[in-house]
Design an enzyme around this catalytic site. Structure first.
Site, PDB file in Angstrom:
ATOM      1  NE  ARG A 160      -3.795   2.371   1.332  1.00 41.25           N
ATOM      2  CZ  ARG A 160      -4.012   3.497   0.502  1.00 41.25           C
ATOM      3  NH1 ARG A 160      -3.605   3.783  -0.591  1.00 41.25           N
ATOM      4  NH2 ARG A 160      -4.884   4.532   0.899  1.00 41.25           N
ATOM      5  CB  THR A 209       1.665 -22.865  38.545  1.00 40.62           C
ATOM      6  OG1 THR A 209       1.602 -24.278  38.630  1.00 40.62           O
ATOM      7  CG2 THR A 209       0.372 -22.017  38.829  1.00 40.62           C
ATOM      8  CD  GLN A 241      -6.237   2.470  14.516  1.00 44.67           C
ATOM      9  OE1 GLN A 241      -7.464   2.027  14.703  1.00 44.67           O
ATOM     10  NE2 GLN A 241      -5.742   3.471  14.302  1.00 44.67           N
ATOM     11  CB  VAL A 242      -1.499  -1.536   9.851  1.00 42.08           C
ATOM     12  CG1 VAL A 242      -0.463  -1.798   8.700  1.00 42.08           C
ATOM     13  CG2 VAL A 242      -0.226  -1.472  11.122  1.00 42.08           C
ATOM     14  CD  GLU A 272      -8.122 -23.879  28.953  1.00 38.62           C
ATOM     15  OE1 GLU A 272      -7.286 -24.586  29.800  1.00 38.62           O
ATOM     16  OE2 GLU A 272      -9.080 -24.399  28.724  1.00 38.62           O
TER      17      GLU A 272
END
Length: 200
Positions: free
Chosen positions: A88, A133, A156-157, A183
């Site tokens: 772009r 953990t 945003q890009v 989870e």
């Protein structure tokens, strides 16, 4: 609290219709109902009263995998964003050469790689038979929060096109949110990290 393995085909077990979801639609989710289900003592997992500990040990294994899913999503968002930013053009050059866009991509890459390293550390400890953990909570929290951040930046890009269904980043954004929820939410992970820090 005790844990039991209940066969889905057991009398009294039923599954509701798939829930409509914002993202991750390829993985259906539904409520499970138990009505007068008879569960034999042989279905007990571990020892009576150890259900919570059984669940927590499962999370130490599953959280790095969930974090890896978030990592894959981030990597895709980054790859799509870099591809778009190199093709772009505005003001006569690819938008990646505009500092505001280049810095976004750099920060997206930093969070992606940091997530990768936290996940590898948590998985390595598990494979080595060590308690992971705290590291699993680090990986899950950082990867989940980063996935949401990275996909927001990806939109945003892309600018207005990022909000369009013509490009995959809007889907990645919708898919990212649940990583902060299932989870163990990001808030719960921070509770775990704080608890583990207090044990030092």
């Amino acid at each position: 609290m005790s844990a039991f393995l209940v066969d889905r085909d057991s009398a009294g077990v039923s599954v509701g219709k798939p829930l409509g979801k914002m993202g991750q639609r390829a993985a259906p989710a539904a409520e499970v109902f138990f009505e007068d289900v008879k569960v034999p003592a042989s279905a007990l997992i571990g020892e009576e009263g150890e259900g919570f500990m059984v669940a927590m040990k499962v999370f130490d294994r599953s959280r790095p995998m969930v974090a890896a899913g978030a990592l894959g999503l981030m990597q895709r968002a980054l790859d799509e964003s870099v591809d778009y930013a190199t093709t772009r053009h505005t003001m006569g050059k690819p938008i990646i050469e505009h500092q505001a866009i280049g810095h976004k991509l750099a920060d997206m890459a930093i969070r992606t790689e940091a997530s990768r390293l936290l996940i590898l550390q948590a998985a390595w400890l598990l494979d080595d038979g060590q308690r992971n953990t705290q590291q699993a909570a680090y990986a899950k929290t950082f990867a989940a929060d980063s996935a949401m951040w990275v996909t927001t930046e990806a939109i945003q890009v892309f600018g207005g096109m990022g909000y369009s269904t013509d490009y995959p980043v809007e889907k990645l954004f919708r898919d990212a949110k649940v990583f902060q929820i299932y989870e163990g939410s990001s808030e719960i992970q921070r509770n775990i990290i704080a608890r583990e820090l207090s044990r030092r």
